[in-house]
Design a protein around this motif. Structure first.
Motif, PDB file in Angstrom:
ATOM      1  N   LEU A  13      -4.388   7.923  -6.707  1.00 15.39           N
ATOM      2  CA  LEU A  13      -3.753   7.148  -7.784  1.00 15.39           C
ATOM      3  C   LEU A  13      -2.280   7.516  -7.904  1.00 15.39           C
ATOM      4  CD1 LEU A  13      -3.914   5.160 -10.119  1.00 15.39           C
ATOM      5  CD2 LEU A  13      -4.745   7.008 -11.576  1.00 15.39           C
ATOM      6  N   VAL A  14      -1.959   8.807  -7.812  1.00 11.51           N
ATOM      7  CA  VAL A  14      -0.557   9.248  -7.866  1.00 11.51           C
ATOM      8  C   VAL A  14       0.233   8.638  -6.714  1.00 11.51           C
ATOM      9  CG1 VAL A  14       0.990  11.234  -7.637  1.00 11.51           C
ATOM     10  CG2 VAL A  14      -1.044  11.407  -9.083  1.00 11.51           C
ATOM     11  N   MET A  15      -0.267   8.822  -5.490  1.00 14.01           N
ATOM     12  CA  MET A  15       0.465   8.356  -4.316  1.00 14.01           C
ATOM     13  C   MET A  15       0.522   6.831  -4.265  1.00 14.01           C
ATOM     14  SD  MET A  15      -0.792  11.097  -1.404  1.00 14.01           S
ATOM     15  CE  MET A  15       0.507  10.609  -0.243  1.00 14.01           C
ATOM     16  N   GLY A  16      -0.598   6.198  -4.591  1.00 10.63           N
ATOM     17  CA  GLY A  16      -0.644   4.741  -4.539  1.00 10.63           C
ATOM     18  C   GLY A  16       0.254   4.086  -5.564  1.00 10.63           C
ATOM     19  N   SER A  17       0.378   4.690  -6.753  1.00 13.11           N
ATOM     20  CA  SER A  17       1.245   4.135  -7.796  1.00 13.11           C
ATOM     21  C   SER A  17       2.715   4.333  -7.461  1.00 13.11           C
ATOM     22  CB  SER A  17       0.923   4.790  -9.149  1.00 13.11           C
ATOM     23  OG  SER A  17      -0.405   4.524  -9.534  1.00 13.11           O
ATOM     24  N   MET A  18       3.028   5.396  -6.732  1.00 18.76           N
ATOM     25  CA  MET A  18       4.422   5.660  -6.363  1.00 18.76           C
ATOM     26  C   MET A  18       4.894   4.753  -5.226  1.00 18.76           C
ATOM     27  SD  MET A  18       4.675   9.838  -6.454  1.00 18.76           S
ATOM     28  CE  MET A  18       6.447   9.899  -6.059  1.00 18.76           C
ATOM     29  N   ILE A  19       4.096   4.640  -4.183  1.00 19.07           N
ATOM     30  CA  ILE A  19       4.520   3.903  -2.981  1.00 19.07           C
ATOM     31  C   ILE A  19       4.286   2.418  -3.199  1.00 19.07           C
ATOM     32  CG2 ILE A  19       4.297   3.648  -0.489  1.00 19.07           C
ATOM     33  CD1 ILE A  19       2.974   6.445  -0.451  1.00 19.07           C
ATOM     34  N   GLY A  20       5.351   1.710  -3.505  1.00 18.47           N
ATOM     35  CA  GLY A  20       5.267   0.274  -3.721  1.00 18.47           C
ATOM     36  C   GLY A  20       6.170  -0.450  -2.744  1.00 18.47           C
ATOM     37  N   SER A  21       7.201  -1.069  -3.266  1.00 13.33           N
ATOM     38  CA  SER A  21       8.128  -1.828  -2.420  1.00 13.33           C
ATOM     39  C   SER A  21       9.470  -1.125  -2.254  1.00 13.33           C
ATOM     40  CB  SER A  21       8.366  -3.208  -3.040  1.00 13.33           C
ATOM     41  OG  SER A  21       8.838  -3.059  -4.386  1.00 13.33           O
ATOM     42  N   GLY A  22       9.802  -0.212  -3.175  1.00 16.32           N
ATOM     43  CA  GLY A  22      11.142   0.365  -3.203  1.00 16.32           C
ATOM     44  C   GLY A  22      11.568   1.025  -1.918  1.00 16.32           C
ATOM     45  N   VAL A 163      -8.788   2.722  -0.753  1.00 19.54           N
ATOM     46  CA  VAL A 163      -8.680   1.994   0.514  1.00 19.54           C
ATOM     47  C   VAL A 163      -7.231   1.612   0.800  1.00 19.54           C
ATOM     48  CG1 VAL A 163      -9.252  -0.170   1.685  1.00 19.54           C
ATOM     49  CG2 VAL A 163     -11.048   1.128   0.509  1.00 19.54           C
ATOM     50  N   PHE A 164      -6.555   1.032  -0.184  1.00 16.48           N
ATOM     51  CA  PHE A 164      -5.192   0.558   0.050  1.00 16.48           C
ATOM     52  C   PHE A 164      -4.193   1.709   0.156  1.00 16.48           C
ATOM     53  CE2 PHE A 164      -6.930  -3.533  -0.797  1.00 16.48           C
ATOM     54  CZ  PHE A 164      -6.063  -4.437  -0.218  1.00 16.48           C
ATOM     55  N   THR A 165      -4.372   2.752  -0.639  1.00 12.79           N
ATOM     56  CA  THR A 165      -3.460   3.899  -0.539  1.00 12.79           C
ATOM     57  C   THR A 165      -3.635   4.598   0.792  1.00 12.79           C
ATOM     58  OG1 THR A 165      -3.492   4.220  -2.935  1.00 12.79           O
ATOM     59  CG2 THR A 165      -2.732   6.068  -1.600  1.00 12.79           C
ATOM     60  N   MET A 319       2.915  -5.757   2.014  1.00 12.41           N
ATOM     61  CA  MET A 319       1.873  -6.449   1.256  1.00 12.41           C
ATOM     62  C   MET A 319       0.744  -5.487   0.886  1.00 12.41           C
ATOM     63  SD  MET A 319       1.746 -10.051   3.366  1.00 12.41           S
ATOM     64  CE  MET A 319       0.267 -10.645   2.551  1.00 12.41           C
ATOM     65  N   VAL A 320       0.319  -4.675   1.846  1.00 13.95           N
ATOM     66  CA  VAL A 320      -0.717  -3.669   1.567  1.00 13.95           C
ATOM     67  C   VAL A 320      -0.208  -2.667   0.537  1.00 13.95           C
ATOM     68  CG1 VAL A 320      -2.006  -1.726   2.563  1.00 13.95           C
ATOM     69  CG2 VAL A 320      -1.860  -3.891   3.806  1.00 13.95           C
ATOM     70  N   SER A 321       1.038  -2.236   0.730  1.00 12.98           N
ATOM     71  CA  SER A 321       1.616  -1.211  -0.141  1.00 12.98           C
ATOM     72  C   SER A 321       1.747  -1.702  -1.580  1.00 12.98           C
ATOM     73  CB  SER A 321       2.992  -0.803   0.395  1.00 12.98           C
ATOM     74  OG  SER A 321       3.570   0.187  -0.408  1.00 12.98           O
ATOM     75  N   THR A 322       2.298  -2.884  -1.760  1.00 17.06           N
ATOM     76  CA  THR A 322       2.522  -3.396  -3.116  1.00 17.06           C
ATOM     77  C   THR A 322       1.211  -3.781  -3.801  1.00 17.06           C
ATOM     78  OG1 THR A 322       3.022  -5.551  -2.110  1.00 17.06           O
ATOM     79  CG2 THR A 322       4.894  -4.189  -2.747  1.00 17.06           C
ATOM     80  N   PHE A 323       0.256  -4.278  -3.023  1.00 17.31           N
ATOM     81  CA  PHE A 323      -1.048  -4.630  -3.599  1.00 17.31           C
ATOM     82  C   PHE A 323      -1.732  -3.381  -4.147  1.00 17.31           C
ATOM     83  CE2 PHE A 323      -5.482  -6.086  -3.564  1.00 17.31           C
ATOM     84  CZ  PHE A 323      -5.349  -7.366  -4.068  1.00 17.31           C
ATOM     85  N   GLY A 324      -1.749  -2.315  -3.344  1.00 20.87           N
ATOM     86  CA  GLY A 324      -2.362  -1.061  -3.787  1.00 20.87           C
ATOM     87  C   GLY A 324      -1.601  -0.418  -4.924  1.00 20.87           C
ATOM     88  N   CYS A 325      -0.272  -0.497  -4.876  1.00 24.63           N
ATOM     89  CA  CYS A 325       0.561   0.076  -5.935  1.00 24.63           C
ATOM     90  C   CYS A 325       0.259  -0.600  -7.263  1.00 24.63           C
ATOM     91  CB  CYS A 325       2.037  -0.089  -5.584  1.00 24.63           C
ATOM     92  SG  CYS A 325       3.185   0.456  -6.866  1.00 24.63           S
ATOM     93  N   ASN A 326       0.201  -1.916  -7.254  1.00 25.71           N
ATOM     94  CA  ASN A 326      -0.040  -2.632  -8.506  1.00 25.71           C
ATOM     95  C   ASN A 326      -1.438  -2.381  -9.050  1.00 25.71           C
ATOM     96  OD1 ASN A 326       2.096  -3.807  -9.735  1.00 25.71           O
ATOM     97  ND2 ASN A 326       1.849  -5.823  -8.845  1.00 25.71           N
TER      98      ASN A 326
END
Length: 470
Positions: A13-22, A163-165, A319-326
């Motif tokens: 959750l920590v890593m997935g919320s951080m890694i988005g589009s930026g 899965v997404f992270t 797309m994978v990154s932002t989907f999991g981040c959101n």
């Protein structure tokens, strides 16, 4: 709350919320502000130090207050309901929902690489400069879909998050490795050849396109302003790790696992970010980074690494990154608004869990507001607005660690911040410098978000007009 999240889930959750589009975009603006690979990497290192320092400091508070609400709860417990409400108000109006909207818009824009019709289609609605496009509709659809999945229970959100992270971490590791193996011409030495010399190139033509000429040397306070402006991007890319504190009530052994997740997760992500930026300065020269089309540095680098397939590879990765981040942002944010509702500071209907034992109403309220923000279409403006406000609240919370140590020295602390008081002081010093420099040199990054938070004051007094306020 049912304890359905284990340590691994919390780290994801920590890593997935951080890694988005930026991480795929912001390095272009950073290079335009600083003009040197040395300074670009240094800004990422500074951001990494302050992020991990904050996570270490938050760990002490997460062990003291191991319940849902996280940062909102910490601020309320330490500084009172008014401060807690202002944070929660900022979280709902700008910070969490604004980030969800910005990340969803990035998903839409990178999807348009694979489906060009999204870019080419006429706007659905247009009035003057305001328009509604199919990319915005796609962004809203993603928010609604992820909100619905999370209303089905924490297990659904957890599985999707893991899965997404996991997928995007593996993809980033592959990009880092191949970014050095497959590049024909390395620009690493060239980008570091300027050493500590710094430059900027922020000139634009009448259409707002940056001009690829006119690099000017900068030093002294101008350089400090450039560093602060560059940090807007790196800070935005490195926030949201505190989302794990929002779901403390659903994590096994939260007194230990929340702090472990924050420190391990933030450290891993910042190392990944620094490595990805080394890939950029290895694969591209200075101008190619600074003036990448639509700031999509990752696309430009990937084309040099993978050839014509590079665009598709990065589009899918983002797309994978932002989907999991959101998904992580949506899962976590709703728990704060539910906690606020229990305190009488948010809509009463957000209090109850649905039949799947998750805050369904709070999830939909968050999703609807984030969807409305998507209609603004201003990804960059949202990014600029929230970085300053997020750091301000981080600073207040980190200061809370010191404040509690002074006010309640005998309080039982299951975990004590490592290297206290050095760790919180490091964050406060860097955060103060960042905020002061932005206030001086880049005021457009500061006042809009700050004013939105201050608008929470009359709302707070309105809510509490018949109550005893503190």
């Amino acid at each position: 709350m049912q304890k359905k999240l284990k340590l691994w889930d919390a780290i994801m959750l920590v890593m997935g919320s951080m890694i988005g589009s930026g991480i795929f975009i912001v390095s272009a603006d950073m290079m335009r502000n600083l003009g040197s690979g040395y300074w670009m990497i240094l800004v990422w290192v500074i951001t990494g130090i302050m992020t991990v320092a904050a996570a270490i400091s938050y760990g002490e508070l997460s062990a003291l207050f191991p319940k849902a609400g996280g940062q909102y709860t910490y601020l309320t417990e330490i500084f009172g309901k008014k401060m807690g409400f202002l944070y929660g108000w900022g979280l709902f109006t700008v910070i969490q929902t604004g980030t969800i909207a910005a990340v969803a818009m990035a998903f839409g824009k990178f999807t348009a690489y694979l489906v060009p019709e999204l870019n080419n289609a006429a706007p659905i609605f247009q009035s003057g400069t305001f328009q509604i496009t199919w990319i915005q509709i796609l962004a809203i659809a993603v928010i609604i879909l992820l909100t619905y999945i999370n209303t089905r229970g924490v297990e659904s959100g957890k599985m999707l998050q893991n899965v997404f992270t996991g997928s995007k971490i593996l993809a980033l590791l592959g990009l880092i490795a191949l970014g050095f193996i497959l590049v024909d011409v390395s620009h690493l030495a060239e980008n570091f050849s300027l050493g500590t010399d710094a430059f900027n190139n922020l000139k634009q033509d009448a259409k707002g396109v940056f001009l690829q000429s006119g690099w000017e040397p900068i030093s002294g306070m101008t350089l400090m302003g450039g560093i602060a402006a560059a940090m807007v991007g790196s800070v935005f890319s490195s926030v949201a790790w505190e989302s794990v504190t929002f779901v403390s009530g659903e994590i096994e052994n939260p007194k230990k696992n929340v702090v472990k997740a924050m420190i391990l997760g933030t450290s891993a992500v910042m190392l990944l970010y620094i490595a990805v930026n080394f890939v950029y300065i290895n694969a591209l020269d200075r101008d190619s980074i600074a003036f990448a089309t639509n700031d999509r540095v990752a696309v430009a680098a990937s084309q040099n690494i993978f050839g014509s397939a590079g665009t598709v590879i990065i589009a899918v990765l983002v797309m994978v990154s932002t989907f999991g981040c959101n998904n992580g942002l949506i899962l976590a944010g709703s728990r704060v608004f539910q906690t606020m509702a229990k305190d009488g500071l948010f809509f009463k209907s957000a209090v109850d869990n649905n039949k799947n034992q998750v805050p369904g109403n709070a999830l939909w309220m968050q999703g609807i507001w984030a969807s409305l923000l998507c209609l603004s279409g201003q990804y960059g403006n949202l990014l600029d607005m929230i970085s300053f406000v997020i750091v301000l609240f981080y600073m207040i919370t980190v200061f809370g660690v010191i404040y509690l140590r002074i006010k309640q020295p005998n309080l039982e602390r299951p975990y004590k911040a490592w290297l206290y008081p050095v760790t919180p002081i490091i964050y406060l010093l860097i955060g103060t410098a960042f905020c002061v420099l932005l206030l001086i040199y880049k005021q457009q990054y500061t006042w809009p978000g700050f004013l939105i938070v201050l608008l929470g004051l009359p709302v707070y007094y309105l809510i509490n007009k018949n109550k005893k306020t503190d």
